[in-house]
Scaffold this motif. Structure first.
Motif, short mmCIF file in Angstrom:
data_model
loop_
_atom_site.label_atom_id
_atom_site.label_comp_id
_atom_site.label_asym_id
_atom_site.label_seq_id
_atom_site.Cartn_x
_atom_site.Cartn_y
_atom_site.Cartn_z
N ASN A 19 1.03 -1.07 0.25
CA ASN A 19 -0.15 -0.03 -0.01
C ASN A 19 0.83 1.22 -0.21
OD1 ASN A 19 -2.34 2.00 0.56
ND2 ASN A 19 -2.69 1.25 2.42
N PRO A 20 1.46 1.81 -0.88
CA PRO A 20 1.93 2.69 -0.85
C PRO A 20 1.51 4.39 -0.50
CG PRO A 20 1.16 2.16 -3.51
CD PRO A 20 0.40 1.50 -2.78
N GLU A 21 0.06 3.87 -0.17
CA GLU A 21 -0.50 5.37 0.66
C GLU A 21 0.66 5.19 2.39
OE1 GLU A 21 -4.60 5.13 0.87
OE2 GLU A 21 -4.88 5.99 -1.24
N ARG A 22 1.38 3.95 2.74
CA ARG A 22 1.90 4.00 3.83
C ARG A 22 2.98 4.04 4.26
NH1 ARG A 22 -2.42 3.05 7.31
NH2 ARG A 22 -1.34 3.74 8.10
N SER A 51 6.61 -2.36 -3.41
CA SER A 51 8.00 -1.67 -2.73
C SER A 51 8.93 -2.80 -1.99
CB SER A 51 8.46 -0.01 -2.49
OG SER A 51 7.72 0.71 -3.57
N ILE A 52 10.07 -3.21 -1.57
CA ILE A 52 10.85 -4.17 -1.25
C ILE A 52 12.15 -2.45 0.65
CG2 ILE A 52 12.76 -5.93 -0.23
CD1 ILE A 52 9.98 -5.65 -3.41
N ILE A 53 11.90 -3.03 1.28
CA ILE A 53 12.42 -1.80 2.10
C ILE A 53 13.56 -2.52 2.76
CG2 ILE A 53 13.06 0.03 3.77
CD1 ILE A 53 10.62 0.99 2.46
N SER A 54 14.98 -2.61 2.65
CA SER A 54 15.62 -3.61 3.82
C SER A 54 16.49 -2.26 5.16
CB SER A 54 16.35 -4.40 4.14
OG SER A 54 16.04 -5.44 2.74
N VAL A 55 16.03 -2.58 6.05
CA VAL A 55 16.56 -1.85 7.58
C VAL A 55 17.82 -2.49 8.24
CG1 VAL A 55 16.50 0.03 9.33
CG2 VAL A 55 14.73 -0.79 6.68
N ILE A 67 10.56 -1.53 16.97
CA ILE A 67 9.77 -0.55 15.38
C ILE A 67 9.49 -1.58 14.31
CG2 ILE A 67 11.71 -0.11 13.82
CD1 ILE A 67 13.96 0.38 15.55
N SER A 68 10.05 -3.48 14.54
CA SER A 68 9.49 -4.40 13.71
C SER A 68 7.69 -4.06 14.06
CB SER A 68 9.64 -5.74 14.16
OG SER A 68 10.96 -5.64 13.52
N GLY A 69 7.55 -4.10 15.48
CA GLY A 69 5.74 -4.21 15.61
C GLY A 69 4.79 -2.68 14.86
N ARG A 70 5.85 -1.67 15.07
CA ARG A 70 4.54 -0.45 14.55
C ARG A 70 4.92 -0.62 13.35
NH1 ARG A 70 7.74 4.84 16.48
NH2 ARG A 70 6.23 5.53 15.59
N LEU A 71 6.12 -1.17 12.65
CA LEU A 71 5.95 -1.27 11.33
C LEU A 71 4.69 -2.69 10.58
CD1 LEU A 71 10.08 -1.20 10.18
CD2 LEU A 71 8.35 1.06 9.48
N SER A 75 -1.35 -1.32 8.05
CA SER A 75 -2.18 -2.38 7.04
C SER A 75 -1.38 -1.41 5.46
CB SER A 75 -3.73 -1.70 6.32
OG SER A 75 -3.73 -0.72 6.23
N GLY A 76 -1.67 -3.18 4.66
CA GLY A 76 -0.57 -2.78 3.47
C GLY A 76 0.64 -3.33 4.03
N VAL A 77 1.34 -3.41 5.27
CA VAL A 77 2.81 -3.05 5.17
C VAL A 77 2.37 -4.77 5.79
CG1 VAL A 77 4.71 -2.33 5.91
CG2 VAL A 77 3.00 -1.06 5.35
#
Length: 86
Positions: A19-22, A51-55, A67-71, A75-77
């Motif tokens: 979901n790009p809105e996130r 999109s794929i993001i690695s942090v 951090i992981s929990g909040r992300l 929705s859509g993530v």
């Protein structure tokens, strides 16, 4: 974020954004985690409209989980975290 202990772990937080809105919400969360972030890579996969993001982070276990929990609550993530053994 404040840590209760000086022990930190290295982890990779993998984020798939359907979901790009996130994206703004994701960036806000990562901004608050900036002191713990070693590096970040984002890859737009236009063919699948995701999109794929690695942090990569170095932080206390509680901070990484926060951090992981909040992300993951966005929705859509989708979020998965891999921890270094040490």
């Amino acid at each position: 974020m404040q840590t209760e202990t000086n022990t930190t772990r290295v982890a990779v937080i993998s984020i798939i954004v359907e979901n790009p809105e996130r994206v703004s919400d994701i960036n806000d969360i990562l901004h608050t985690a900036a002191p713990h972030i070693i590096g970040r890579m984002g890859i737009p996969y236009r063919e699948k409209n995701i999109s794929i993001i690695s942090v990569v982070v170095d932080a206390a276990l509680n901070d990484i989980n926060n951090i992981s929990g909040r992300l993951g609550r966005l929705s859509g993530v989708t979020v998965k975290t891999a921890y270094a053994k040490q």
